[in-house]
Write a protein that holds these residues in place. Sequence first.
Motif, PDB file in Angstrom:
ATOM      1  N   ARG A  31       0.830  -1.208   0.000  1.00 28.06           N
ATOM      2  CA  ARG A  31       0.000   0.000   0.000  1.00 28.06           C
ATOM      3  C   ARG A  31       0.861   1.254   0.000  1.00 28.06           C
ATOM      4  O   ARG A  31       0.622   2.184  -0.785  1.00 28.06           O
ATOM      5  N   ASP A  32       1.886   1.278   0.864  1.00 23.32           N
ATOM      6  CA  ASP A  32       2.745   2.460   0.943  1.00 23.32           C
ATOM      7  C   ASP A  32       3.508   2.682  -0.362  1.00 23.32           C
ATOM      8  O   ASP A  32       3.691   3.833  -0.793  1.00 23.32           O
ATOM      9  N   ARG A  35       1.098   4.173  -2.932  1.00 23.94           N
ATOM     10  CA  ARG A  35       0.812   5.577  -2.613  1.00 23.94           C
ATOM     11  C   ARG A  35       2.000   6.464  -2.963  1.00 23.94           C
ATOM     12  O   ARG A  35       1.828   7.557  -3.518  1.00 23.94           O
ATOM     13  N   ASP A  36       3.196   6.005  -2.634  1.00 21.39           N
ATOM     14  CA  ASP A  36       4.402   6.786  -2.918  1.00 21.39           C
ATOM     15  C   ASP A  36       4.596   6.946  -4.422  1.00 21.39           C
ATOM     16  O   ASP A  36       4.909   8.037  -4.915  1.00 21.39           O
ATOM     17  N   SER A  38       2.303   6.841  -6.716  1.00 24.27           N
ATOM     18  CA  SER A  38       1.270   7.734  -7.218  1.00 24.27           C
ATOM     19  C   SER A  38       1.637   9.197  -6.958  1.00 24.27           C
ATOM     20  O   SER A  38       1.469  10.060  -7.827  1.00 24.27           O
ATOM     21  N   ALA A  39       2.151   9.476  -5.754  1.00 30.35           N
ATOM     22  CA  ALA A  39       2.531  10.848  -5.411  1.00 30.35           C
ATOM     23  C   ALA A  39       3.659  11.365  -6.300  1.00 30.35           C
ATOM     24  O   ALA A  39       3.733  12.558  -6.602  1.00 30.35           O
ATOM     25  N   VAL A 141      -4.424  -4.067  -3.300  1.00 31.04           N
ATOM     26  CA  VAL A 141      -4.211  -2.623  -3.198  1.00 31.04           C
ATOM     27  C   VAL A 141      -4.530  -2.029  -4.558  1.00 31.04           C
ATOM     28  O   VAL A 141      -3.863  -2.341  -5.555  1.00 31.04           O
ATOM     29  N   ASP A 144      -5.569   3.700  -6.074  1.00 30.54           N
ATOM     30  CA  ASP A 144      -5.775   4.827  -5.166  1.00 30.54           C
ATOM     31  C   ASP A 144      -5.109   4.614  -3.808  1.00 30.54           C
ATOM     32  O   ASP A 144      -5.279   5.422  -2.887  1.00 30.54           O
ATOM     33  N   GLY A 145      -4.353   3.509  -3.679  1.00 27.83           N
ATOM     34  CA  GLY A 145      -3.645   3.246  -2.430  1.00 27.83           C
ATOM     35  C   GLY A 145      -4.518   2.689  -1.330  1.00 27.83           C
ATOM     36  O   GLY A 145      -4.131   2.718  -0.157  1.00 27.83           O
ATOM     37  N   VAL A 146      -5.675   2.148  -1.683  1.00 24.27           N
ATOM     38  CA  VAL A 146      -6.593   1.573  -0.698  1.00 24.27           C
ATOM     39  C   VAL A 146      -6.437   0.055  -0.694  1.00 24.27           C
ATOM     40  O   VAL A 146      -6.459  -0.584  -1.755  1.00 24.27           O
TER      41      VAL A 146
END
Length: 435
Positions: A31-32, A35-36, A38-39, A141, A144-146
């Motif tokens: 997940r992390d 998210r990373d 994507s950012a 996952v 969207d990181g969910v």
Amino acid sequence: MTAKTPPESFQTAFTLAPEHLVEPTGALGVRDAVRDASARGLRVAVHATGHGLPGPVEGGVLISTRRMDEVEVDPRSRTARIGAGATWGRVIASAAPHGLAPLNGSSPGVGAVSYTLGGGLGILAREFGYAADHVRSLDVVTADGVLRHVTPRTEPDLFWGLRGGGHRLGVVTALEIGLVAVERLYGGSLAFDGDSAPALLGRYLEWTRTLPDTCTSSVAAVRYPGAPELPEHLRGRYVISVRVAYTGPAAEGERLVAPLRAAGPVLSDSLREMPYTESHTIHSDPPFPHAYHGEGMMLRDLDARAATRVLELTGPKAPMMTVVQLNHLGGALAAAPAHDSAVPHRGAGFLLRLLSPLDGTDVTAVRALYAEVAGVTAPYDLGRALNFSFGGGDRAETYEAVHGPRTRERLAGLVSRHDPASLLGGAYGVSRGAR
């Protein structure tokens, strides 16, 4: 995220050169990483064992799941929870003490989760169907990181698409799947000299019309190199062999294969009753990494004339070594599952697999040969098999050939909903996961 040496792949034809490599030990780490990525606006690719590596990975983030190899078996519910990096060999070993078996493929080194996302055509497939049909839940996952727990009740659309749709809808971190009560089977292979190929192939096709669903089989033909590490009876020979997995009594298995034994002089015979933990010896797939190109053609049926022509094109006179395998389908594979999925071509009678080693071989010539074969089988063609397409070409084209229009449209809608920024591979159809 840190740049490290990418993990070794079983498929060595493609280069893994990500900008960042992440090796999480659990779902939160995945997940992390998503998210990373994507950012930072970086694409994400996923790697388990690399058997089904669809092409090179250049730049972006590569998530290696090889450390997420946990397997937990619940003998009471006859299920296994399988981590994204676990191989079928590990699952088989974990289930066997409980008298249970998974619906694995022929190679114990293949990643169990990725195999299942592609449908999962196993050695007991005619009796029990696709592995994807036995999935109870998936942890994934999404872009969207969910982290989502996907079941038919909680996420019915994702549950449909993840089973048979491949890796395009998220990074699956684990799944729960049903096991079957199989401790032993009658199986192995019969090998014949290639001169017997036309007669054996015709007899095999006739033989498949009479088989019970408890018997899953395939016929394979290959021109072996003269390598000294090969058994003497195979070196430099063109060999055609029949592989059998039968869960009934061994004596009945002997009766079933008797017509095949009479087809010609037998070079080797490994048919026997065996514990399920030895089922990998039926196909004896090569355990060492290598480069290859492959295709899987789902066929409604196949007649002896067309099958013989395929062997003529791919046999000793072919421009390159090509392994040909014809899997007999039908049985439970054709049945409607308890929960609908994206697994296509349930009406197929056979799967024709082509695989060519690429060491010193021109890929363009391989594709030209495969196109000739496809022309022969065109009257029976239903589409391609996702788990057996190793071309390294345009994955959108591959998905176009795998799924029918309605399934493609539904999968495209799910991709648009869950990955509008194309974090996991671009436009619909581009998959960057690897078993």
